[in-house]
Design an enzyme around this catalytic site. Structure first.
Site, short mmCIF file in Angstrom:
data_model
loop_
_atom_site.label_atom_id
_atom_site.label_comp_id
_atom_site.label_asym_id
_atom_site.label_seq_id
_atom_site.Cartn_x
_atom_site.Cartn_y
_atom_site.Cartn_z
N ASP A 19 0.80 -1.24 0.00
CA ASP A 19 0.00 0.00 0.00
C ASP A 19 0.84 1.29 0.00
OD1 ASP A 19 -1.80 -2.05 0.34
OD2 ASP A 19 -2.88 -1.14 2.01
N ASP A 61 -4.65 -0.72 -1.53
CA ASP A 61 -5.98 -0.52 -1.00
C ASP A 61 -6.79 0.04 -2.17
OD1 ASP A 61 -6.87 -1.10 1.58
OD2 ASP A 61 -6.96 1.00 2.18
N HIS A 63 -10.61 0.83 -2.70
CA HIS A 63 -11.96 0.84 -2.14
C HIS A 63 -12.99 1.47 -3.07
CE1 HIS A 63 -10.28 -0.50 1.58
NE2 HIS A 63 -9.80 0.66 1.98
N SER A 69 -15.37 0.58 5.52
CA SER A 69 -14.40 1.12 6.49
C SER A 69 -14.48 2.64 6.58
CB SER A 69 -12.98 0.70 6.11
OG SER A 69 -12.49 1.47 5.02
N HIS A 80 -10.59 6.92 1.80
CA HIS A 80 -9.20 6.87 1.33
C HIS A 80 -9.09 5.81 0.25
CE1 HIS A 80 -9.55 3.69 4.34
NE2 HIS A 80 -8.63 3.05 3.64
N LYS A 105 -7.03 -4.92 -3.11
CA LYS A 105 -7.77 -5.50 -1.97
C LYS A 105 -8.73 -4.48 -1.38
CE LYS A 105 -4.11 -4.18 1.13
NZ LYS A 105 -4.84 -3.14 1.86
N GLU A 112 -13.75 -5.41 4.68
CA GLU A 112 -12.47 -4.78 4.95
C GLU A 112 -11.39 -5.80 4.63
OE1 GLU A 112 -10.50 -2.63 4.74
OE2 GLU A 112 -10.48 -1.40 6.56
N ALA A 140 0.43 0.46 6.29
CA ALA A 140 1.04 1.01 7.50
C ALA A 140 1.39 -0.16 8.44
CB ALA A 140 0.04 1.95 8.18
N CYS A 144 -2.03 -2.67 7.55
CA CYS A 144 -1.89 -3.55 6.39
C CYS A 144 -0.59 -4.33 6.38
CB CYS A 144 -2.12 -2.76 5.11
SG CYS A 144 -3.87 -2.28 4.98
C1 VGL Z 1 -4.67 0.78 5.81
C2 VGL Z 1 -6.17 1.76 7.27
C3 VGL Z 1 -7.18 1.60 6.36
C4 VGL Z 1 -3.26 0.36 5.53
C5 VGL Z 1 -5.67 0.63 4.89
O1 VGL Z 1 -2.87 0.27 4.33
O2 VGL Z 1 -2.51 0.13 6.49
N1 VGL Z 1 -4.93 1.35 7.00
N2 VGL Z 1 -6.93 1.04 5.17
ZN ZN Z 2 -8.36 1.02 3.60
#
Ligand code: VGL
Ligand code: ZN
Length: 201
Positions: A19, A61, A63, A69, A80, A105, A112, A140, A144
């Site tokens: 990500d 990510d 979405h 989420s 996001h 994903k 989620e 992060a 993830c």
């Molecule tokens: C993530 C919060 C929501 C990540 C993804 O990539 O860590 N964190 N969606």
């Molecule tokens: Zn996300």
């Protein structure tokens, strides 16, 4: 420190970039402090893996606008990484190879997916490519990266976490450190991009 022979890259190794997307960079919709600082070390790893013709995987990510989420839907996060928007683009400086395996994903509104393995065919794709050991960095640490590493272990892959090439959201102080602990307890090794570079110079 690790014995450098453990860090010698061999067939069956792959790099996983988690990500590394605009919205997780400072200024993004879910900006991670110093998230941009993972890019340079990850680019050096891309170069290393490319030089050895080893696969590079990039998860993203991805979405829909009404993802579960998102706060509007009762979830924990601001919107996001909405599909086909700027926020979902790769970090501009990321040197993603043209033949990277892209894994999208969290692309269903009702599910989620922090982990790159969740609801994707990543396990099959890695098995088909003969991959058994993953070197993982990105964003992060406490979401993830953590879940991708835990699933990698659960799926039987060796996992090495590139500790200097990850950053945490740290909703609660210490979340990033606790994530590192959890990954270690699951049998992941913590290593550094410089050690990997040195072992393969
Ligand atoms: C993530 C919060 C929501 C990540 C993804 O990539 O860590 N964190 N969606
Ligand atoms: Zn996300």
């Amino acid at each position: 420190m690790q014995a450098s022979d453990e860090l010698t890259l061999v067939a069956g190794d792959a790099l996983v970039l988690v990500d590394v997307q605009q919205d997780f960079l400072p200024g993004g919709h879910l900006g991670v402090t110093d998230g941009d600082r993972v890019v340079a070390p990850l680019n050096r790893m891309v170069e290393l893996f490319r030089a050895q013709q080893l696969p590079v995987v990039a998860t993203r990510d991805w979405h829909p606008l009404n993802h579960c989420s998102f706060q509007e839907q009762g979830g924990p996060w601001p919107p996001h990484c909405v599909q086909h928007t700027h926020g979902a683009d790769w970090a501009p400086e990321l040197a993603l190879p043209s033949d990277a395996l892209i894994v999208s994903k969290g692309d269903s509104a009702t599910q989620e997916a922090y982990s790159g393995f969740e609801g994707t065919d990543l396990t099959d794709r890695l098995h088909r490519a003969g991959v058994g050991r993953l070197f993982i960095g990105g964003l992060a640490t406490d979401y993830c990266v953590l879940q991708t590493v835990l699933d990698a272990r659960a799926q039987g892959f060796e996992a090495l976490v590139l500790q200097d090439a990850i950053r945490a959201v740290d909703v609660e102080v210490g979340d990033g450190d606790r994530a590192l602990q959890q990954m270690s307890e699951a049998g992941a090794q913590l290593t550094r991009t410089q050690d990997l570079a040195d072992a393969n110079a």
